[in-house]
Design a protein around this motif. Structure first.
Motif, PDB file in Angstrom:
ATOM      1  N   PHE A 168      13.463 -15.339   3.356  1.00  0.00           N
ATOM      2  CA  PHE A 168      13.099 -14.977   1.994  1.00  0.00           C
ATOM      3  C   PHE A 168      13.834 -13.713   1.558  1.00  0.00           C
ATOM      4  O   PHE A 168      14.010 -12.777   2.337  1.00  0.00           O
ATOM      5  N   GLU A 169      14.241 -13.682   0.290  1.00  0.00           N
ATOM      6  CA  GLU A 169      14.754 -12.454  -0.316  1.00  0.00           C
ATOM      7  C   GLU A 169      13.648 -11.883  -1.196  1.00  0.00           C
ATOM      8  O   GLU A 169      13.211 -12.530  -2.145  1.00  0.00           O
ATOM      9  N   VAL A 170      13.175 -10.695  -0.855  1.00  0.00           N
ATOM     10  CA  VAL A 170      12.106 -10.072  -1.631  1.00  0.00           C
ATOM     11  C   VAL A 170      12.723  -9.401  -2.853  1.00  0.00           C
ATOM     12  O   VAL A 170      13.457  -8.423  -2.736  1.00  0.00           O
ATOM     13  N   ILE A 171      12.403  -9.944  -4.035  1.00  0.00           N
ATOM     14  CA  ILE A 171      13.012  -9.383  -5.247  1.00  0.00           C
ATOM     15  C   ILE A 171      12.147  -8.309  -5.889  1.00  0.00           C
ATOM     16  O   ILE A 171      12.627  -7.561  -6.739  1.00  0.00           O
ATOM     17  N   GLY A 172      10.886  -8.206  -5.472  1.00  0.00           N
ATOM     18  CA  GLY A 172      10.066  -7.149  -6.041  1.00  0.00           C
ATOM     19  C   GLY A 172       8.600  -7.321  -5.772  1.00  0.00           C
ATOM     20  O   GLY A 172       8.162  -8.285  -5.147  1.00  0.00           O
ATOM     21  N   VAL A 173       7.856  -6.339  -6.270  1.00  0.00           N
ATOM     22  CA  VAL A 173       6.413  -6.296  -6.080  1.00  0.00           C
ATOM     23  C   VAL A 173       5.748  -6.099  -7.436  1.00  0.00           C
ATOM     24  O   VAL A 173       6.337  -5.496  -8.344  1.00  0.00           O
ATOM     25  N   SER A 174       4.538  -6.625  -7.578  1.00  0.00           N
ATOM     26  CA  SER A 174       3.801  -6.421  -8.820  1.00  0.00           C
ATOM     27  C   SER A 174       2.473  -5.752  -8.526  1.00  0.00           C
ATOM     28  O   SER A 174       1.962  -5.811  -7.404  1.00  0.00           O
ATOM     29  N   SER A 175       1.909  -5.114  -9.536  1.00  0.00           N
ATOM     30  CA  SER A 175       0.609  -4.475  -9.402  1.00  0.00           C
ATOM     31  C   SER A 175       0.029  -4.227 -10.788  1.00  0.00           C
ATOM     32  O   SER A 175       0.768  -4.000 -11.750  1.00  0.00           O
ATOM     33  N   ASP A 176      -1.290  -4.279 -10.884  1.00  0.00           N
ATOM     34  CA  ASP A 176      -1.951  -3.930 -12.139  1.00  0.00           C
ATOM     35  C   ASP A 176      -1.987  -2.421 -12.347  1.00  0.00           C
ATOM     36  O   ASP A 176      -2.354  -1.940 -13.412  1.00  0.00           O
ATOM     37  N   SER A 177      -1.599  -1.680 -11.296  1.00  0.00           N
ATOM     38  CA  SER A 177      -1.498  -0.226 -11.385  1.00  0.00           C
ATOM     39  C   SER A 177      -0.030   0.166 -11.250  1.00  0.00           C
ATOM     40  O   SER A 177       0.572  -0.025 -10.193  1.00  0.00           O
ATOM     41  N   ALA A 178       0.541   0.692 -12.325  1.00  0.00           N
ATOM     42  CA  ALA A 178       1.942   1.099 -12.284  1.00  0.00           C
ATOM     43  C   ALA A 178       2.172   2.178 -11.223  1.00  0.00           C
ATOM     44  O   ALA A 178       3.195   2.199 -10.545  1.00  0.00           O
ATOM     45  N   GLU A 179       1.188   3.061 -11.065  1.00  0.00           N
ATOM     46  CA  GLU A 179       1.323   4.141 -10.081  1.00  0.00           C
ATOM     47  C   GLU A 179       1.413   3.573  -8.663  1.00  0.00           C
ATOM     48  O   GLU A 179       2.297   3.945  -7.888  1.00  0.00           O
ATOM     49  N   ARG A 180       0.470   2.676  -8.321  1.00  0.00           N
ATOM     50  CA  ARG A 180       0.485   2.088  -6.978  1.00  0.00           C
ATOM     51  C   ARG A 180       1.698   1.186  -6.779  1.00  0.00           C
ATOM     52  O   ARG A 180       2.308   1.156  -5.709  1.00  0.00           O
ATOM     53  N   GLY A 181       2.033   0.418  -7.819  1.00  0.00           N
ATOM     54  CA  GLY A 181       3.168  -0.488  -7.724  1.00  0.00           C
ATOM     55  C   GLY A 181       4.477   0.243  -7.509  1.00  0.00           C
ATOM     56  O   GLY A 181       5.293  -0.141  -6.665  1.00  0.00           O
ATOM     57  N   HIS A 215       9.092   0.781   0.100  1.00  0.00           N
ATOM     58  CA  HIS A 215       9.737  -0.370   0.744  1.00  0.00           C
ATOM     59  C   HIS A 215      11.094  -0.723   0.137  1.00  0.00           C
ATOM     60  O   HIS A 215      11.688  -1.735   0.501  1.00  0.00           O
ATOM     61  N   ARG A 216      11.559   0.109  -0.788  1.00  0.00           N
ATOM     62  CA  ARG A 216      12.899  -0.035  -1.359  1.00  0.00           C
ATOM     63  C   ARG A 216      13.096  -1.391  -2.019  1.00  0.00           C
ATOM     64  O   ARG A 216      14.084  -2.103  -1.774  1.00  0.00           O
ATOM     65  N   VAL A 217      12.138  -1.764  -2.850  1.00  0.00           N
ATOM     66  CA  VAL A 217      12.255  -2.976  -3.659  1.00  0.00           C
ATOM     67  C   VAL A 217      11.949  -2.609  -5.109  1.00  0.00           C
ATOM     68  O   VAL A 217      11.521  -1.493  -5.397  1.00  0.00           O
ATOM     69  N   SER A 218      12.151  -3.550  -6.010  1.00  0.00           N
ATOM     70  CA  SER A 218      11.902  -3.300  -7.429  1.00  0.00           C
ATOM     71  C   SER A 218      10.420  -3.451  -7.753  1.00  0.00           C
ATOM     72  O   SER A 218       9.724  -4.275  -7.157  1.00  0.00           O
ATOM     73  N   PHE A 219       9.961  -2.661  -8.688  1.00  0.00           N
ATOM     74  CA  PHE A 219       8.619  -2.856  -9.234  1.00  0.00           C
ATOM     75  C   PHE A 219       8.769  -3.736 -10.467  1.00  0.00           C
ATOM     76  O   PHE A 219       9.428  -3.366 -11.434  1.00  0.00           O
ATOM     77  N   LEU A 220       8.143  -4.903 -10.436  1.00  0.00           N
ATOM     78  CA  LEU A 220       8.310  -5.906 -11.487  1.00  0.00           C
ATOM     79  C   LEU A 220       7.298  -5.779 -12.610  1.00  0.00           C
ATOM     80  O   LEU A 220       7.337  -6.543 -13.570  1.00  0.00           O
TER      81      LEU A 220
END
Length: 307
Positions: free
Chosen positions: A14-27, A34-39
């Motif tokens: 898998f290529e991890v393209i990013g992470v999501s969260s309902d909290s912009a701060e936590r995301g 983890h050096r990925v994009s916040f989506l």
């Protein structure tokens, strides 16, 4: 859990393209670590056309909505346990996945633990005859305070968080047997429960769980001519383990299990299975029917009367 197993996901195709969260701060903090994009929000991520699959590790009560939204945006889904506690809803989600030719999996990574694999192999060999009774305890001390309270408010508790493993375990041992009756023997609070489950062909299971006692994870299958058992200690850590079998002459046999495949490797195996299922090269490690059965039994325990 997402942070803990992130390296396991990255070690798969898998290529991890990013992470999501309902909290912009936590995301943003997670993405930076983890050096990925916040989506952005979960909904924004699900609309991302580059994403083909999602791993959902949100609070329990978010699972039904996010799984359905992910499937409706044509994403394959691996959702942390428990998927849902309502069997009708589980059936609806798997039907949606089937209609859209998508993979939907529940994250019961323990099935890949080498100790559990060895235990099932011993039971399925029928060396000691058919299983008659299961005794299983799965407990951890989750502590107190804000973290624990937030978990409970978000749909957690001994039954959904720990009982889901026990329910899957006894359903695996039961095979095609169906549940005949469920008796709740103790449920003082959301922190603990114990129940007795009777299956149609005579198998009985006694399961119990607590969130406020030290780790106690003993699983035992009593058969016609002996028993097979494990003590799992901390099943998330890499360690060599043992499966114990006892015949009807009380002779003990210890089966040593290598640490290879334990610890975080369980999660890697789970994600590899998810990947290969999407590719069509392997059958998913847990079927829709199994997940629906688990949801049905969890729901039955939740609704059972204490006596």
């Amino acid at each position: 859990i997402a942070s803990k197993i992130f390296s396991s996901i990255q070690s798969t195709p898998f290529e991890v393209i990013g992470v999501s969260s309902d909290s912009a701060e936590r995301g943003n903090a997670f993405a930076l670590l983890h050096r990925v994009s916040f989506l952005g929000s979960h909904q924004a991520a699900l609309q991302n056309s580059d994403a083909e699959a999602v791993y959902i590790s949100t609070a329990n009560h978010h699972h039904p909505i996010l799984v359905e939204e992910a499937l409706k945006t044509n994403k394959h889904v691996l959702c942390e346990k428990p998927l849902v506690l309502d069997p009708d809803l589980a059936a609806k989600l798997f039907q949606l996945a089937k209609e859209r030719n998508l993979i939907l999996l529940e994250g019961l990574m323990y099935r890949f633990h080498p100790q559990v694999v060895a235990l099932f192999k011993e039971v399925q060999s029928l060396h000691y005859g058919l299983p008659l009774k299961i005794n299983a305890t799965f407990s951890f001390d989750y502590g107190t305070g804000e973290h624990f309270n937030r978990r409970i408010l978000n749909g957690g508790g001994a039954l959904p968080d720990l009982g889901c493993y026990l329910v899957d375990f006894i359903n695996l041992i039961a095979g095609k047997q169906t549940v005949e009756s469920v008796k709740l023997t103790s449920m003082a609070s959301v922190r603990s429960f114990s129940a007795t489950v009777h299956f149609t062909q005579g198998l009985t299971a006694e399961i119990r769980s607590s969130m406020n006692i030290p780790s106690l994870n003993t699983w035992e299958v009593l058969c016609e001519r002996g028993s097979i058992s494990v003590n799992r200690f901390n099943p998330h850590e890499e360690a060599a383990t043992t499966v114990y079998s006892l015949n009807q002459e009380s002779e003990l046999r210890e089966i040593s299990v290598s640490k290879e495949g334990s610890g975080l490797a369980q999660f890697k195996a789970e994600f590899l299975d998810f990947y290969h299922a999407i590719q069509g090269s392997e059958t998913p490690f847990i079927s829709a029917d199994e997940c629906i059965r688990n949801a049905h039994l969890l729901n039955s325990i939740f609704r059972a009367k204490y006596s």
